[in-house]
Design a protein around this motif. Structure first.
Motif, PDB file in Angstrom:
ATOM      1  N   ASN A 161     -13.638   8.835   3.833  1.00  0.00           N
ATOM      2  CA  ASN A 161     -13.265  10.249   3.906  1.00  0.00           C
ATOM      3  C   ASN A 161     -14.284  11.120   4.633  1.00  0.00           C
ATOM      4  OD1 ASN A 161     -10.939   9.655   2.549  1.00  0.00           O
ATOM      5  ND2 ASN A 161     -11.688  10.385   0.566  1.00  0.00           N
ATOM      6  N   LYS A 167     -16.124  10.421   7.228  1.00  0.00           N
ATOM      7  CA  LYS A 167     -16.110  10.260   8.679  1.00  0.00           C
ATOM      8  C   LYS A 167     -14.691  10.117   9.232  1.00  0.00           C
ATOM      9  CE  LYS A 167     -20.623   8.077   8.751  1.00  0.00           C
ATOM     10  NZ  LYS A 167     -21.398   6.913   9.156  1.00  0.00           N
ATOM     11  N   TYR A 199     -12.254  12.213  10.165  1.00  0.00           N
ATOM     12  CA  TYR A 199     -11.846  13.019  11.317  1.00  0.00           C
ATOM     13  C   TYR A 199     -12.650  12.652  12.564  1.00  0.00           C
ATOM     14  CZ  TYR A 199      -9.122  15.630   7.976  1.00  0.00           C
ATOM     15  OH  TYR A 199      -8.204  15.967   7.017  1.00  0.00           O
ATOM     16  N   THR A 230     -11.392   9.256  13.787  1.00  0.00           N
ATOM     17  CA  THR A 230     -10.088   9.459  14.415  1.00  0.00           C
ATOM     18  C   THR A 230     -10.257  10.050  15.813  1.00  0.00           C
ATOM     19  OG1 THR A 230      -9.045   9.767  12.258  1.00  0.00           O
ATOM     20  CG2 THR A 230      -7.848  10.603  14.177  1.00  0.00           C
ATOM     21  N   PHE A 231     -11.127  11.029  15.942  1.00  0.00           N
ATOM     22  CA  PHE A 231     -11.357  11.655  17.245  1.00  0.00           C
ATOM     23  C   PHE A 231     -11.806  10.617  18.278  1.00  0.00           C
ATOM     24  CE2 PHE A 231     -14.106  13.586  20.413  1.00  0.00           C
ATOM     25  CZ  PHE A 231     -13.277  14.566  20.932  1.00  0.00           C
ATOM     26  N   ALA A 270      -2.636   6.371   9.825  1.00  0.00           N
ATOM     27  CA  ALA A 270      -3.179   7.663   9.376  1.00  0.00           C
ATOM     28  C   ALA A 270      -2.315   8.286   8.284  1.00  0.00           C
ATOM     29  CB  ALA A 270      -3.307   8.624  10.556  1.00  0.00           C
ATOM     30  N   ILE A 328      -6.011  11.814   5.260  1.00  0.00           N
ATOM     31  CA  ILE A 328      -6.016  12.800   6.337  1.00  0.00           C
ATOM     32  C   ILE A 328      -4.760  13.679   6.256  1.00  0.00           C
ATOM     33  CG2 ILE A 328      -4.850  11.432   8.125  1.00  0.00           C
ATOM     34  CD1 ILE A 328      -7.040  12.398  10.084  1.00  0.00           C
ATOM     35  N   LYS A 329      -4.915  14.952   6.571  1.00  0.00           N
ATOM     36  CA  LYS A 329      -3.807  15.913   6.537  1.00  0.00           C
ATOM     37  C   LYS A 329      -3.180  16.012   7.924  1.00  0.00           C
ATOM     38  CE  LYS A 329      -4.653  17.123   2.286  1.00  0.00           C
ATOM     39  NZ  LYS A 329      -4.115  16.210   1.330  1.00  0.00           N
ATOM     40  N   PRO A 349      -4.764  18.835  10.744  1.00  0.00           N
ATOM     41  CA  PRO A 349      -6.048  18.394  11.309  1.00  0.00           C
ATOM     42  C   PRO A 349      -5.917  17.099  12.114  1.00  0.00           C
ATOM     43  CG  PRO A 349      -6.340  19.014   9.018  1.00  0.00           C
ATOM     44  CD  PRO A 349      -4.862  19.020   9.286  1.00  0.00           C
ATOM     45  N   PHE A 350      -5.076  16.180  11.652  1.00  0.00           N
ATOM     46  CA  PHE A 350      -4.857  14.939  12.397  1.00  0.00           C
ATOM     47  C   PHE A 350      -4.303  15.230  13.785  1.00  0.00           C
ATOM     48  CE2 PHE A 350      -1.779  11.573  13.575  1.00  0.00           C
ATOM     49  CZ  PHE A 350      -2.697  10.575  13.884  1.00  0.00           C
ATOM     50  N   VAL A 398      -7.104  16.933  15.964  1.00  0.00           N
ATOM     51  CA  VAL A 398      -8.151  15.988  16.359  1.00  0.00           C
ATOM     52  C   VAL A 398      -7.622  14.987  17.386  1.00  0.00           C
ATOM     53  CG1 VAL A 398      -9.560  14.071  15.493  1.00  0.00           C
ATOM     54  CG2 VAL A 398      -9.518  16.233  14.262  1.00  0.00           C
ATOM     55  N   SER A 399      -6.484  14.381  17.086  1.00  0.00           N
ATOM     56  CA  SER A 399      -5.942  13.370  17.998  1.00  0.00           C
ATOM     57  C   SER A 399      -5.439  14.003  19.289  1.00  0.00           C
ATOM     58  CB  SER A 399      -4.822  12.575  17.316  1.00  0.00           C
ATOM     59  OG  SER A 399      -3.724  13.408  16.996  1.00  0.00           O
TER      60      SER A 399
END
Length: 169
Positions: free
Chosen positions: A77, A79, A81, A84-85, A102, A107-108, A111-112, A115-116
């Motif tokens: 949790n 790391k 985000y 994922t980035f 994911a 992950i929400k 934000p996912f 970031v992606s």
């Protein structure tokens, strides 16, 4: 183009780069990139929400249990985000598969997607620029874009693999 890009994400075995090149050829680099990114975000949203709703049973239809276990880094949790980035930043990593996995992590959605989506921009833009150059018959520039992208991807992928190997030890 938006529908094709979304479909390509949902059917994870279809590579996205040829469609991005085609989008650049047909719509120019800027609009091609915009259309691809919108479609990608829509496809990721569908996959993510289905994975959240139906859980592991749904994800295992598209991703093998072994592959899911290999992605245990998505369970960290702290790391999540950042990891994922970087996965989405590096061309050649299994982004569509990550979109499925994911959905079964903490992950929400928003934000996912942020970031992606941001991490995908360099790859999508380079592909659409290459496609646009092909459409303009500027083959030298298209080749240069593809070569630079290929070399950069190779270097980043090598760093990613080295990092993954280090983490598994």
């Amino acid at each position: 183009m938006i529908g094709i890009s979304a479909f390509q994400i949902i059917v994870a075995i279809i590579p996205g780069e040829p469609f991005e090149i085609a989008a650049g050829y047909a719509f120019g680099w800027l609009w091609g990139a915009v259309l691809c990114l919108i479609g990608t975000l829509l496809g990721q949203t569908v996959v993510f929400l289905f994975a959240k709703k139906f859980g592991m049973d749904f994800v295992e239809i598209f991703v093998s249990t072994e592959k899911i276990k290999e992605m245990n880094f998505l369970k960290n949790n702290k790391k999540l985000y950042m990891t994922t980035f970087f996965i989405f930043l590096i061309p050649g990593t299994p982004k569509d598969v990550i979109s499925y996995v994911a959905g079964i992590t903490p992950i929400k959605l928003v934000p996912f997607l942020l970031v992606s989506g941001v991490a995908r921009i360099p790859s999508v833009v380079s592909s659409t620029i290459g496609g646009c150059c092909l459409g303009l018959k500027n083959y030298t520039m298209a080749a240069a874009v593809f070569i630079v992208t290929f070399i950069t991807s190779g270097i980043l992928f090598f760093i990613y693999k080295k990092y993954e190997k280090k983490k598994s030890i």
